[in-house]
Write a protein that holds these residues in place. Sequence first.
Motif, PDB file in Angstrom:
ATOM      1  N   ALA A  57       0.821  -1.219   0.000  1.00 33.56           N
ATOM      2  CA  ALA A  57       0.000   0.000   0.000  1.00 33.56           C
ATOM      3  C   ALA A  57       0.854   1.267   0.000  1.00 33.56           C
ATOM      4  O   ALA A  57       0.357   2.354  -0.278  1.00 33.56           O
ATOM      5  CB  ALA A  57      -0.918  -0.004   1.222  1.00 33.56           C
ATOM      6  N   ALA A  58       2.131   1.128   0.297  1.00 32.73           N
ATOM      7  CA  ALA A  58       2.973   2.321   0.445  1.00 32.73           C
ATOM      8  C   ALA A  58       3.244   2.988  -0.909  1.00 32.73           C
ATOM      9  O   ALA A  58       3.592   2.310  -1.877  1.00 32.73           O
ATOM     10  CB  ALA A  58       4.296   1.923   1.097  1.00 32.73           C
ATOM     11  N   ALA A  59       3.112   4.300  -0.945  1.00 31.03           N
ATOM     12  CA  ALA A  59       3.426   5.048  -2.162  1.00 31.03           C
ATOM     13  C   ALA A  59       4.920   4.905  -2.466  1.00 31.03           C
ATOM     14  O   ALA A  59       5.318   4.847  -3.626  1.00 31.03           O
ATOM     15  CB  ALA A  59       3.046   6.516  -1.959  1.00 31.03           C
ATOM     16  N   ASP A  60       5.724   4.856  -1.419  1.00 29.63           N
ATOM     17  CA  ASP A  60       7.174   4.742  -1.589  1.00 29.63           C
ATOM     18  C   ASP A  60       7.689   3.681  -0.595  1.00 29.63           C
ATOM     19  O   ASP A  60       8.036   4.003   0.546  1.00 29.63           O
ATOM     20  CB  ASP A  60       7.818   6.119  -1.315  1.00 29.63           C
ATOM     21  CG  ASP A  60       9.322   6.079  -1.530  1.00 29.63           C
ATOM     22  OD1 ASP A  60       9.878   4.975  -1.682  1.00 29.63           O
ATOM     23  OD2 ASP A  60       9.937   7.161  -1.532  1.00 29.63           O
ATOM     24  N   PRO A  61       7.732   2.394  -1.013  1.00 29.73           N
ATOM     25  CA  PRO A  61       8.120   1.326  -0.089  1.00 29.73           C
ATOM     26  C   PRO A  61       9.505   1.533   0.526  1.00 29.73           C
ATOM     27  O   PRO A  61       9.715   1.204   1.702  1.00 29.73           O
ATOM     28  CB  PRO A  61       8.100   0.064  -0.971  1.00 29.73           C
ATOM     29  CG  PRO A  61       7.186   0.401  -2.098  1.00 29.73           C
ATOM     30  CD  PRO A  61       7.336   1.869  -2.342  1.00 29.73           C
ATOM     31  N   ALA A  62      10.444   2.100  -0.252  1.00 29.50           N
ATOM     32  CA  ALA A  62      11.792   2.297   0.290  1.00 29.50           C
ATOM     33  C   ALA A  62      11.748   3.293   1.446  1.00 29.50           C
ATOM     34  O   ALA A  62      12.425   3.141   2.466  1.00 29.50           O
ATOM     35  CB  ALA A  62      12.734   2.793  -0.799  1.00 29.50           C
ATOM     36  N   ARG A  63      10.913   4.306   1.284  1.00 32.42           N
ATOM     37  CA  ARG A  63      10.768   5.322   2.335  1.00 32.42           C
ATOM     38  C   ARG A  63      10.131   4.695   3.591  1.00 32.42           C
ATOM     39  O   ARG A  63      10.540   4.984   4.710  1.00 32.42           O
ATOM     40  CB  ARG A  63       9.898   6.458   1.766  1.00 32.42           C
ATOM     41  CG  ARG A  63       9.660   7.609   2.695  1.00 32.42           C
ATOM     42  CD  ARG A  63      10.871   8.521   2.747  1.00 32.42           C
ATOM     43  NE  ARG A  63      10.696   9.550   3.738  1.00 32.42           N
ATOM     44  CZ  ARG A  63      10.330  10.786   3.451  1.00 32.42           C
ATOM     45  NH1 ARG A  63      10.111  11.152   2.201  1.00 32.42           N
ATOM     46  NH2 ARG A  63      10.193  11.675   4.417  1.00 32.42           N
ATOM     47  N   LEU A  64       9.131   3.836   3.352  1.00 36.02           N
ATOM     48  CA  LEU A  64       8.485   3.169   4.496  1.00 36.02           C
ATOM     49  C   LEU A  64       9.497   2.290   5.238  1.00 36.02           C
ATOM     50  O   LEU A  64       9.536   2.282   6.467  1.00 36.02           O
ATOM     51  CB  LEU A  64       7.288   2.323   4.022  1.00 36.02           C
ATOM     52  CG  LEU A  64       6.542   1.579   5.134  1.00 36.02           C
ATOM     53  CD1 LEU A  64       5.874   2.539   6.117  1.00 36.02           C
ATOM     54  CD2 LEU A  64       5.500   0.612   4.560  1.00 36.02           C
ATOM     55  N   ALA A  65      10.314   1.581   4.474  1.00 34.91           N
ATOM     56  CA  ALA A  65      11.326   0.712   5.084  1.00 34.91           C
ATOM     57  C   ALA A  65      12.281   1.543   5.946  1.00 34.91           C
ATOM     58  O   ALA A  65      12.653   1.129   7.050  1.00 34.91           O
ATOM     59  CB  ALA A  65      12.097  -0.033   4.008  1.00 34.91           C
ATOM     60  N   GLN A  66      12.630   2.713   5.440  1.00 35.56           N
ATOM     61  CA  GLN A  66      13.538   3.599   6.171  1.00 35.56           C
ATOM     62  C   GLN A  66      12.874   4.091   7.456  1.00 35.56           C
ATOM     63  O   GLN A  66      13.456   4.082   8.533  1.00 35.56           O
ATOM     64  CB  GLN A  66      13.809   4.800   5.286  1.00 35.56           C
ATOM     65  CG  GLN A  66      15.222   5.269   5.282  1.00 35.56           C
ATOM     66  CD  GLN A  66      15.404   6.336   4.210  1.00 35.56           C
ATOM     67  OE1 GLN A  66      14.489   7.136   3.970  1.00 35.56           O
ATOM     68  NE2 GLN A  66      16.538   6.338   3.584  1.00 35.56           N
TER      69      GLN A  66
END
Length: 337
Positions: A57-66
């Motif tokens: 669901a995340a618009a930016d998965p890398a950002r969510l991971a961070q």
Amino acid sequence: MSSKRETPLEVFLNRHDDAAWRETLTTLGAAVHEVDRNAARVWFHFYPLALLRAFQAAADPARLAQELLMQGSWYLKDQLDSSHTFLYGHRFWPEVKRAVARLAEGGEVPEGRTLAEVVGEVARAVAGERKVEESLTTAIAAVGLMALQQVGFEEFRRTPGEVRIDRRHLRRTPEEVLRERAKDEGQGLFGFLRTSDRRWTVVWDENADDRRFKAVDKQEVASGAQTDKRPWHEQDPRCTVDEGPIPVQCRSASCGTCWVGVLGGAENLSETEWRERKMMPLFGYVETDDPRPLIRLSCQARAEGPVSVVIPPWNGYFGKHLKRVREGTAEESVASS
Ligand code: FES
């Protein structure tokens, strides 16, 4: 979620969330052989559906991971054939994959069918094919269905469906595995005379004889692991040089790096104290009042007997996301981050 057309089985599975799966494991209860009862629960803690959905669901998965300080490997699709080697039922994985695929290729899942019944159907087919007790195939059948739910049919079919343990360990009976799990091999010939320097065996991979270490009585499991100086960081980059096979950072229940699942000997670990209890939900690993749960922070849990644990492939502050889901702010937070 995938835009590809879902099979009727996936449509059925997608009506179920992590809570429904936990309930199903409870319903299955004694239908799962003792050798895999804890292992099944541990696997479902290691690969929660909510974690996958958060990244989908995340618009930016890398950002969510961070944002969630994620480390390691948390996508089941990257470890479809290997995530469950710690289940006895892993040896039936090729048959489970075929049985789940057949069910997915078949028609509708009959109305009113429960998740436990579908798990039972797969388990029965595999037990019949391998001529073993159904209780031995039930946990891995549940894993197979959850894996299909998470990765989708195309990806599920794509991997070879291999067994990843060696022949010698494959030959063991469930009784032998259980006996080995409970074995106290730490005391030596006159161990019964020891008082202050008792040492316990901690196994962290039941499929390899050298993946174990000793912990002094009442020593934190992660501190015991530190005595193993082999280069485990070459296999898991989360490990620190010279600090053993369990990834650690803070050693004070603050970072969540050192979590483990307990396959056997949960009663041989010290009870959780307030800090471990308080932090576990923040990491999103487990929320429970059980004083000796199957998911522990190994920098806090002290060994008071032999224990068998499994090291999960990821760590992070996933509980932050779960809290936002509860508060109804998860999507805004992801979208605006
Ligand atoms: S090492 Fe940080 S919580 Fe255990």
